[in-house]
Design a protein around this motif. Structure first.
Motif, short mmCIF file in Angstrom:
data_model
loop_
_atom_site.label_atom_id
_atom_site.label_comp_id
_atom_site.label_asym_id
_atom_site.label_seq_id
_atom_site.Cartn_x
_atom_site.Cartn_y
_atom_site.Cartn_z
N UNK A 1 56.31 82.11 36.33
CA UNK A 1 56.38 80.93 37.20
C UNK A 1 55.23 80.93 38.21
N UNK A 2 54.94 82.10 38.78
CA UNK A 2 53.83 82.20 39.74
C UNK A 2 52.52 81.82 39.07
N UNK A 3 52.30 82.33 37.89
CA UNK A 3 51.05 82.07 37.16
C UNK A 3 50.93 80.60 36.78
N UNK A 4 52.08 79.98 36.48
CA UNK A 4 52.06 78.59 36.01
C UNK A 4 51.93 77.59 37.15
N UNK A 5 52.34 77.95 38.38
CA UNK A 5 52.38 76.98 39.46
C UNK A 5 51.23 77.06 40.45
N UNK A 6 50.45 78.13 40.42
CA UNK A 6 49.31 78.22 41.35
C UNK A 6 48.26 79.15 40.77
N UNK A 7 47.00 78.82 41.01
CA UNK A 7 45.92 79.66 40.48
C UNK A 7 45.86 81.00 41.21
N UNK A 8 45.45 82.02 40.46
CA UNK A 8 45.30 83.34 41.08
C UNK A 8 46.12 84.39 40.36
#
Length: 488
Positions: free
Chosen positions: A323-330
């Protein structure tokens, strides 16, 4: 004249009269025959060691052999040597039962290790018999001591086996000791009172008021010579060395037991302990509780919990990472340098909860409604899910499950100059959760009171650590994360 009343536990006058009529000395046969009691305790312990092995062999329907006899005698001898050398057979009047139990378990563990090694070299007794013996013996050793303590508690409740205590010095140390003796009546210590040569001196500001003082040291010496005092505690400050020596010399002409209680509480102790090197007493003022066997126990606790928790949390952590990877770059993980054990710097792992920011020399704590925090980041910070990757730090030995929370290096460098003993929290490994966090000191430390409050709880944790306290903190953390309004 006694400073405090005797316990009133189930104390009918007729029963007291019967007991006292059969005892010529109300200080008790245990005090009168203390040397014999110590020898009796040694014999009881050795008897239990022998009986346990005999019962194990008998229950296994095996014939008692010379090998079993040799093993039993070896266990009795080794435990006797260890117990004598490390002071197991001494007066435990002023020591709580849990410390005596810990000593018994520790010494029997050492004894068992020697026994197993001896058996592997010279004997051929089956391991299952050894294990049953090793685990059953301490139950009897501890059970005997618990029964002994219970008996003495009731025995002393009737005024028997008591000793009279006096204090030299109207100091805070004397007052604290007196309150402890009154609180723990099972010690059987009756307080005669406080004595000080400075009585009536208008230039002296004594901690204990004159109306609570019995008299001066001359009065105490006279009482001691007439057998009215058993124990004297000298509580004068260390600066009064000449007076202390003089009083010890005078008391040496009596038969009282003399103890010196130095006033070291003003040093703000942290996990203090006592040791002796070649006859020289040493007081540790600031030390870690995780030295030696306690450090090993703490490490085992961390590994067991981390190994159990990691497989359970792996799938939820994987979902959060996606989810972190899919919702914001970095990157998924955020790494930051923190101070760890003994001030060593390590990299802590967290799930990234903020947008990528340019590096800056100025550290900025996360604040309420911080624009850097992502939508997903707000949830995982609120629920402390962002801290879960620190299980990796635990497995690597850089952190513990429970301990003071590590702060960013830049924040530590700022706060260490503001709060006294700030860096003492680095005497232990930092933790994923801690005592401060379950007591409301989680999140931003934007005021001096919050910083001090967190440090006070961190130092309290270090000073009072126990295995049970760790499990209490873990249990409370599980219910605290969803209720805390300070995490953002």
């Amino acid at each position: 004249m006694y400073y405090g009343e005797l316990p009133t536990i189930i104390n009918p006058s007729w029963l007291r009269a019967v007991i006292m009529s059969n005892l010529q000395d109300n200080r008790g046969i245990f005090t009168k025959y203390s040397v014999l009691m110590v020898r009796f305790s040694r014999l009881i312990d050795m008897g239990f060691i022998f009986i346990c092995l005999w019962a194990v062999v008998l229950s296994s329907k095996k014939a008692w052999s010379n090998e079993h006899l040799l093993l039993a005698l070896s266990g009795m001898l080794v435990f006797e040597i260890i117990g004598s050398f490390f002071g197991l057979y001494r007066s435990w009047r002023t020591v709580r039962i849990r410390y005596e139990i810990f000593k018994v378990l520790l010494y029997w563990f050492i004894c068992s290790s020697v026994i197993l090694f001896f058996n592997s070299l010279y004997l051929s007794i089956r391991n299952d018999l050894l294990i049953k013996w090793i685990f059953s013996t301490p139950l009897l050793l501890i059970g005997f001591r618990i029964c002994q303590r219970i008996f003495l508690r009731f025995y002393r409740a009737y005024g028997c086996d008591h000793k009279t205590v006096a204090f030299i010095g109207a100091t805070q140390t004397a007052w604290r000791l007196a309150q402890s003796f009154k609180k723990y009546s099972w010690m059987g210590l009756d307080i005669v009172g406080f004595f000080d040569d400075r009585v009536g001196d208008p230039k002296r500001d004594l901690y204990i008021s004159n109306d609570k003082l019995i008299g001066n040291v001359d009065d105490l010496i006279e009482m001691a010579q007439h057998g009215k005092i058993d124990i004297v505690y000298i509580t004068l400050p260390m600066a009064a060395e000449t007076r202390i020596k003089e009083q010890i010399e005078r008391l040496s002409n009596t038969v009282v037991n003399v103890f010196y209680a130095p006033s070291i509480l003003s040093f703000n102790l942290l996990n203090a302990s006592y040791d002796v090197i070649d006859g020289q007493p040493l007081f540790s003022i600031i030390t870690s509780p995780f030295n030696g066997s306690m450090g090993l126990l703490k490490r085992v606790e961390d590994l067991v919990i981390a190994i159990i928790a990691f497989p359970i949390l792996f799938i939820p952590m994987l979902i959060v990472a996606i989810i972190i990877k899919a919702t914001s770059p970095g990157p998924v993980f955020y790494k930051q340098k923190r101070y760890g054990l003994n001030g060593q710097i390590f990299e802590i792992y967290k799930f990234r909860s903020m947008t990528q920011c340019d590096s800056t020399d100025e550290f900025v704590q996360a604040t309420k409604n911080d624009s850097r925090v992502t939508l997903v980041g707000r949830f995982i910070r609120k629920t402390s899910i962002d801290e879960l990757p620190q299980l990796i730090n635990v497995l690597k030995g850089q952190m513990s499950i429970v301990g003071p929370r590590p702060h960013p290096v830049k924040l530590d460098n700022i706060q260490r100059g503001i709060v006294p003993r700030y860096m003492s929290r680095n005497l232990v490994k930092p933790g994923i959760t801690g005592l401060a966090q379950i007591n409301g000191f989680r999140g931003e430390t934007d005021t001096l009171d919050k910083i001090r409050g967190r440090i006070e709880y961190d130092l309290q944790y270090i000073d009072n650590w126990s295995l049970s306290s760790d499990f209490k903190i873990i249990f409370k953390t599980a219910f605290k994360v969803f209720q805390d309004e300070k995490a953002y």
